[in-house]
Design a protein around this motif. Structure first.
Motif, PDB file in Angstrom:
ATOM      1  N   ALA A 169       0.808  -1.226   0.000  1.00 17.94           N
ATOM      2  CA  ALA A 169       0.000   0.000   0.000  1.00 17.94           C
ATOM      3  C   ALA A 169       0.835   1.266   0.000  1.00 17.94           C
ATOM      4  O   ALA A 169       0.258   2.370   0.036  1.00 17.94           O
ATOM      5  CB  ALA A 169      -0.917  -0.003   1.231  1.00 17.94           C
ATOM      6  N   ARG A 170       2.152   1.178  -0.066  1.00 11.95           N
ATOM      7  CA  ARG A 170       3.008   2.359   0.043  1.00 11.95           C
ATOM      8  C   ARG A 170       2.710   3.367  -1.065  1.00 11.95           C
ATOM      9  O   ARG A 170       2.631   3.008  -2.232  1.00 11.95           O
ATOM     10  CB  ARG A 170       4.481   1.942  -0.029  1.00 11.95           C
ATOM     11  N   GLY A 171       2.529   4.630  -0.662  1.00 10.57           N
ATOM     12  CA  GLY A 171       2.285   5.700  -1.617  1.00 10.57           C
ATOM     13  C   GLY A 171       0.870   5.745  -2.157  1.00 10.57           C
ATOM     14  O   GLY A 171       0.594   6.507  -3.093  1.00 10.57           O
ATOM     15  N   CYS A 172      -0.045   4.963  -1.599  1.00  9.20           N
ATOM     16  CA  CYS A 172      -1.413   4.902  -2.112  1.00  9.20           C
ATOM     17  C   CYS A 172      -2.391   5.512  -1.114  1.00  9.20           C
ATOM     18  O   CYS A 172      -2.031   5.879   0.010  1.00  9.20           O
ATOM     19  CB  CYS A 172      -1.804   3.444  -2.402  1.00  9.20           C
ATOM     20  N   VAL A 173      -3.640   5.609  -1.549  1.00  3.12           N
ATOM     21  CA  VAL A 173      -4.730   6.072  -0.698  1.00  3.12           C
ATOM     22  C   VAL A 173      -5.510   4.854  -0.240  1.00  3.12           C
ATOM     23  O   VAL A 173      -5.971   4.056  -1.069  1.00  3.12           O
ATOM     24  CB  VAL A 173      -5.647   7.052  -1.450  1.00  3.12           C
ATOM     25  N   LEU A 174      -5.657   4.680   1.075  1.00  6.19           N
ATOM     26  CA  LEU A 174      -6.395   3.546   1.592  1.00  6.19           C
ATOM     27  C   LEU A 174      -7.896   3.830   1.537  1.00  6.19           C
ATOM     28  O   LEU A 174      -8.347   4.927   1.883  1.00  6.19           O
ATOM     29  CB  LEU A 174      -5.993   3.247   3.039  1.00  6.19           C
ATOM     30  N   VAL A 175      -8.652   2.819   1.125  1.00  2.00           N
ATOM     31  CA  VAL A 175     -10.114   2.909   1.073  1.00  2.00           C
ATOM     32  C   VAL A 175     -10.661   1.712   1.846  1.00  2.00           C
ATOM     33  O   VAL A 175     -10.168   0.593   1.702  1.00  2.00           O
ATOM     34  CB  VAL A 175     -10.628   2.884  -0.378  1.00  2.00           C
ATOM     35  N   ALA A 176     -11.670   1.956   2.672  1.00  2.00           N
ATOM     36  CA  ALA A 176     -12.301   0.869   3.425  1.00  2.00           C
ATOM     37  C   ALA A 176     -13.752   1.223   3.667  1.00  2.00           C
ATOM     38  O   ALA A 176     -14.128   2.396   3.689  1.00  2.00           O
ATOM     39  CB  ALA A 176     -11.582   0.622   4.747  1.00  2.00           C
ATOM     40  N   HIS A 177     -14.550   0.198   3.820  1.00  2.00           N
ATOM     41  CA  HIS A 177     -15.953   0.391   4.173  1.00  2.00           C
ATOM     42  C   HIS A 177     -16.043   0.370   5.689  1.00  2.00           C
ATOM     43  O   HIS A 177     -15.764  -0.640   6.321  1.00  2.00           O
ATOM     44  CB  HIS A 177     -16.819  -0.710   3.562  1.00  2.00           C
ATOM     45  N   ASN A 178     -16.421   1.503   6.280  1.00  2.00           N
ATOM     46  CA  ASN A 178     -16.309   1.734   7.724  1.00  2.00           C
ATOM     47  C   ASN A 178     -14.837   1.740   8.097  1.00  2.00           C
ATOM     48  O   ASN A 178     -14.343   0.915   8.871  1.00  2.00           O
ATOM     49  CB  ASN A 178     -17.077   0.691   8.531  1.00  2.00           C
ATOM     50  N   ALA A 179     -14.127   2.732   7.539  1.00  2.00           N
ATOM     51  CA  ALA A 179     -12.676   2.808   7.664  1.00  2.00           C
ATOM     52  C   ALA A 179     -12.166   2.862   9.099  1.00  2.00           C
ATOM     53  O   ALA A 179     -11.114   2.280   9.386  1.00  2.00           O
ATOM     54  CB  ALA A 179     -12.157   4.023   6.873  1.00  2.00           C
ATOM     55  N   PRO A 180     -12.833   3.531  10.048  1.00  2.00           N
ATOM     56  CA  PRO A 180     -12.278   3.547  11.408  1.00  2.00           C
ATOM     57  C   PRO A 180     -12.035   2.159  11.982  1.00  2.00           C
ATOM     58  O   PRO A 180     -11.096   1.959  12.749  1.00  2.00           O
ATOM     59  CB  PRO A 180     -13.344   4.311  12.206  1.00  2.00           C
ATOM     60  N   PHE A 181     -12.871   1.188  11.605  1.00  3.01           N
ATOM     61  CA  PHE A 181     -12.694  -0.176  12.117  1.00  3.01           C
ATOM     62  C   PHE A 181     -11.414  -0.787  11.546  1.00  3.01           C
ATOM     63  O   PHE A 181     -10.527  -1.210  12.296  1.00  3.01           O
ATOM     64  CB  PHE A 181     -13.909  -1.026  11.750  1.00  3.01           C
ATOM     65  N   ASP A 182     -11.300  -0.858  10.233  1.00  3.66           N
ATOM     66  CA  ASP A 182     -10.147  -1.519   9.609  1.00  3.66           C
ATOM     67  C   ASP A 182      -8.851  -0.770   9.889  1.00  3.66           C
ATOM     68  O   ASP A 182      -7.840  -1.380  10.242  1.00  3.66           O
ATOM     69  CB  ASP A 182     -10.374  -1.643   8.102  1.00  3.66           C
ATOM     70  N   ILE A 183      -8.864   0.548   9.727  1.00  2.00           N
ATOM     71  CA  ILE A 183      -7.646   1.333   9.943  1.00  2.00           C
ATOM     72  C   ILE A 183      -7.258   1.283  11.412  1.00  2.00           C
ATOM     73  O   ILE A 183      -6.070   1.277  11.752  1.00  2.00           O
ATOM     74  CB  ILE A 183      -7.849   2.779   9.468  1.00  2.00           C
ATOM     75  N   GLY A 184      -8.250   1.236  12.305  1.00  2.00           N
ATOM     76  CA  GLY A 184      -7.936   1.141  13.725  1.00  2.00           C
ATOM     77  C   GLY A 184      -7.166  -0.130  14.062  1.00  2.00           C
ATOM     78  O   GLY A 184      -6.225  -0.115  14.860  1.00  2.00           O
ATOM     79  N   PHE A 185      -7.562  -1.256  13.476  1.00  2.00           N
ATOM     80  CA  PHE A 185      -6.846  -2.509  13.717  1.00  2.00           C
ATOM     81  C   PHE A 185      -5.428  -2.446  13.141  1.00  2.00           C
ATOM     82  O   PHE A 185      -4.480  -2.921  13.773  1.00  2.00           O
ATOM     83  CB  PHE A 185      -7.607  -3.682  13.103  1.00  2.00           C
ATOM     84  N   LEU A 186      -5.274  -1.858  11.949  1.00  2.00           N
ATOM     85  CA  LEU A 186      -3.936  -1.763  11.354  1.00  2.00           C
ATOM     86  C   LEU A 186      -3.032  -0.845  12.166  1.00  2.00           C
ATOM     87  O   LEU A 186      -1.857  -1.143  12.394  1.00  2.00           O
ATOM     88  CB  LEU A 186      -4.055  -1.260   9.914  1.00  2.00           C
ATOM     89  N   LYS A 187      -3.572   0.271  12.644  1.00  2.00           N
ATOM     90  CA  LYS A 187      -2.776   1.173  13.481  1.00  2.00           C
ATOM     91  C   LYS A 187      -2.375   0.494  14.791  1.00  2.00           C
ATOM     92  O   LYS A 187      -1.245   0.655  15.264  1.00  2.00           O
ATOM     93  CB  LYS A 187      -3.559   2.445  13.761  1.00  2.00           C
ATOM     94  N   ALA A 188      -3.326  -0.253  15.378  1.00  2.00           N
ATOM     95  CA  ALA A 188      -3.016  -0.951  16.626  1.00  2.00           C
ATOM     96  C   ALA A 188      -1.929  -1.994  16.408  1.00  2.00           C
ATOM     97  O   ALA A 188      -1.047  -2.173  17.262  1.00  2.00           O
ATOM     98  CB  ALA A 188      -4.284  -1.597  17.179  1.00  2.00           C
ATOM     99  N   ALA A 189      -1.961  -2.692  15.259  1.00  2.00           N
ATOM    100  CA  ALA A 189      -0.928  -3.686  14.960  1.00  2.00           C
ATOM    101  C   ALA A 189       0.435  -3.023  14.820  1.00  2.00           C
ATOM    102  O   ALA A 189       1.449  -3.557  15.285  1.00  2.00           O
ATOM    103  CB  ALA A 189      -1.284  -4.448  13.687  1.00  2.00           C
ATOM    104  N   CYS A 190       0.471  -1.853  14.193  1.00  2.00           N
ATOM    105  CA  CYS A 190       1.739  -1.113  14.080  1.00  2.00           C
ATOM    106  C   CYS A 190       2.225  -0.655  15.450  1.00  2.00           C
ATOM    107  O   CYS A 190       3.415  -0.748  15.770  1.00  2.00           O
ATOM    108  CB  CYS A 190       1.569   0.084  13.148  1.00  2.00           C
ATOM    109  N   ALA A 191       1.302  -0.144  16.266  1.00  2.00           N
ATOM    110  CA  ALA A 191       1.690   0.369  17.581  1.00  2.00           C
ATOM    111  C   ALA A 191       2.229  -0.737  18.475  1.00  2.00           C
ATOM    112  O   ALA A 191       3.191  -0.532  19.227  1.00  2.00           O
ATOM    113  CB  ALA A 191       0.496   1.063  18.242  1.00  2.00           C
TER     114      ALA A 191
END
Length: 608
Positions: free
Chosen positions: A116-138
């Motif tokens: 996904a580097r350099g791209c725009v992330l798209v998700a349906h109900n993005a706070p859910f999916d992006i929240g899990f990815l951010k938590a995994a990074c943290a």
């Protein structure tokens, strides 16, 4: 994963061009990045639960597109490092066996971030999916790349009307836009369906003049005309803690909320930061905002609960029906049984509760039946029926799970011992239930019947949590008066007067002032609260709707009392939990359900 190749054209250096006159109008391309040139990565996750704090990722699916053309896909199962709940398996079809050989998130995450580097992330109900990815990074101390994010839910709520689609679920939107892939709660298929939904929404956005990425991201965040036109409703709201009520032209309460700063919170409803579709619809109907200033945060929380229960606003989703709790009741009859009821009455029966749902009550009842052989039939069994041999028998007697009082094999005196054991459990001694459940779990584990052992563990957990909650609430409700203080955020003290579990008065003591006069004044002006169902630890008021304290209110008070720096000022009653009660087992149950730490070593498959 498929890999796409890219060709970069290198242009020769151009000659210096004369400066563009300031009066020349720029092109549309000067306003932002054209959507046709944006590379989107549409991502979807499957997880073991709904919270990134106590759940883990089980599958990642992503599709990379640009200009309507698919450039690549990314899809893999992920070992969550913890058991997958049965209802998640039923929803997604992902079993424990499927993820056993899958890589951990620590191995998958770098590959996905590179995809996904350099791209725009798209998700349906993005706070859910992006929240899990951010938590995994943290969790792995990996910096989040800061991707631009587009949420198709926000776009759909702005572009589509209720006449076109009844809701903005992915299945509904995929059907509306005739997506080539049907969503099925598998990550890659859901991501493919979201791609078609995204393209359909972008096509609709053309009529709104949205042609660039910047316009696309700002479209869902911009305040609606209704929001902009009603900013004046926040003009007279004070900057103080309290509760606010949105009302329509007829005075009907549309929504009740609380905040530590009423003015700031109410003003946020009229800006682009408020993206919830229901909140925006509510603002369109609102004609006034009524603030209620409160002395403390606890008072604001309690007032919010009471107002929601009293008005049942259409735009509040929680706490609208505090009367919808259930109780586990030991009936009053010659051969008592356990029954799930909606109301607690002063009929001399023993009760356990309140419980949050019927399912929890059924699990707790099953755990009790494992420990005490009460009859499980629903017939009203009288001595006359037993003597005449008219009572109906069941298979549980043949299995040894019931003493068969219906056939006369168990005398009323012997059966009364079982009922007394249940009353003892309800009163606070949960050791028989815990011992019976633990013994059964150990036996099933030895026999390698792990799924049955897990079901037994779930029953024990439901009982322990229900009993722990009931004992904590019962202890608080049994106190005629409890006065406590806690340090206030700005200095001084917050003081609360609690009577039979209900917040009767709340106030503050200024910094440096002697607290006694303020405490005496609060006690003198506090609301009078009477127990509705007797006295002592069993005196749980029936609910806020009848003048008592609801379970949610008492839990708010208990959280406040458990806060840092809380001190007990006065107590009229006995505020304690039973020595052999469920509270001592609660920590063990919570640890059993805690997710496995990412750093924990992965268990090896035994050799056979």
């Amino acid at each position: 994963m498929s890999v796409a190749s890219f060709t970069v054209a290198v242009m020769p250096p151009a000659k210096a061009l004369p400066p563009v006159p300031s009066g020349v109008q720029g092109t549309l391309d000067d306003l932002g990045t054209p959507l046709a040139d944006v590379t989107f990565v549409v991502v979807d996750l499957e997880t073991t639960g709904g919270s990134a704090r106590d759940s883990a990722i089980t599958e990642i699916g992503a599709v990379k597109v640009r200009g309507g053309v698919e450039l690549g896909e990314f899809g893999t199962l992920v070992d969550p490092g913890a058991p997958i709940p049965p209802f998640i398996t039923a929803l997604t079809g992902i079993t424990q066996q499927m993820v056993y050989a899958a890589p951990r998130i620590a191995e998958v995450l770098p590959a996905f971030l590179e995809f996904a580097r350099g791209c725009v992330l798209v998700a349906h109900n993005a706070p859910f999916d992006i929240g899990f990815l951010k938590a995994a990074c943290a969790e792995r101390e990996r910096p989040w790349p800061g991707f631009p994010v587009v949420d198709t839910v926000d776009l759909a709520r702005r572009v589509l009307t209720r006449d076109e689609v009844p809701n903005c679920k992915l299945e509904t939107l995929a059907r509306h836009f005739r997506a080539a892939t049907t969503p099925n709660h598998r990550a890659l298929d859901d991501a493919r369906a979201t791609v078609d939904v995204l393209h359909g929404l972008i096509e609709r956005l053309g009529s709104f003049g949205v042609t660039s990425l910047e316009e696309l991201r700002g479209f869902a965040k911009a305040p609606t005309p209704e929001q902009r036109g009603k900013r004046h409703l926040a003009d007279d709201v004070p900057s103080a803690p309290g509760v606010y009520l949105f009302e329509d032209a007829r005075g009907e309460v549309l929504y009740v909320g609380k905040s530590g700063d009423l003015r700031s919170r109410v003003r946020s409803y009229f800006t682009g930061s408020e993206t919830r579709w229901r909140a925006r619809e509510m603002v369109g109907l609102a004609e006034r905002v009524r603030p209620i200033v409160c002395a403390t945060g606890l008072e604001a929380e309690v007032r919010e609960l009471r107002l929601i229960a009293a008005h049942k606003p259409r735009y509040n989703r929680r706490s609208k029906f505090p009367e919808r709790v259930v109780w586990l009741k030991l009936t009053v009859e010659p051969f008592p049984r356990l029954s799930i009821v909606r109301e607690r009455r002063p009929d001399g029966a023993a009760y356990l509760g309140p419980l949050g749902s019927r399912r929890q009550a059924e699990e707790a009842r099953a755990a009790l039946h494992e420990a005490v052989p009460l009859r499980q039939c629903t017939q009203r069994l009288t001595l006359a029926l037993v003597e005449r041999g008219k009572a109906q028998t069941c298979a549980l007697a043949d299995l040894g799970r019931c003493g068969a009082p219906c056939t006369g094999h168990e005398t009323p005196e012997r059966y009364a011992g079982h009922a007394a054991a249940v009353r003892s459990v309800f009163a606070g001694d949960v050791r028989p239930v815990a011992a019976a459940a633990t013994a059964r779990i150990d036996r099933l584990a030895v026999e390698l019947r792990y799924e049955e052992a897990a079901a037994q563990r779930d029953r024990l957990a439901a009982f322990v949590r229900a009993a722990s909650r009931a004992q904590r609430l019962g202890a608080l409700a049994g106190c005629a008066q409890l006065v406590a203080a806690r340090p206030a955020p700005g200095g001084g003290w917050e003081v609360s007067v609690v009577r039979h579990g209900r917040l009767a008065a709340a106030g503050t003591v200024p910094r440096g002032a002697h607290p006694r006069p303020y405490v005496d004044a609060l006690i003198a002006t506090a609301e009078t609260v009477l127990p509705e169902l007797g006295a002592g630890p069993d005196a749980i008021p029936a609910g806020a709707e009848s003048g008592g304290a609801g379970a949610e209110e008492m839990e708010c008070v208990l959280r406040w009392l458990d806060g840092p720096g809380a001190r007990l000022v006065e107590l009229d009653g006995v505020w304690t939990c039973p020595v052999h009660g469920a509270e001592r087992l609660r920590a063990r149950i919570d640890r059993a359900y805690a997710p496995v730490e990412p750093s924990a070593p992965r268990p090896r498959r035994p050799l056979r």
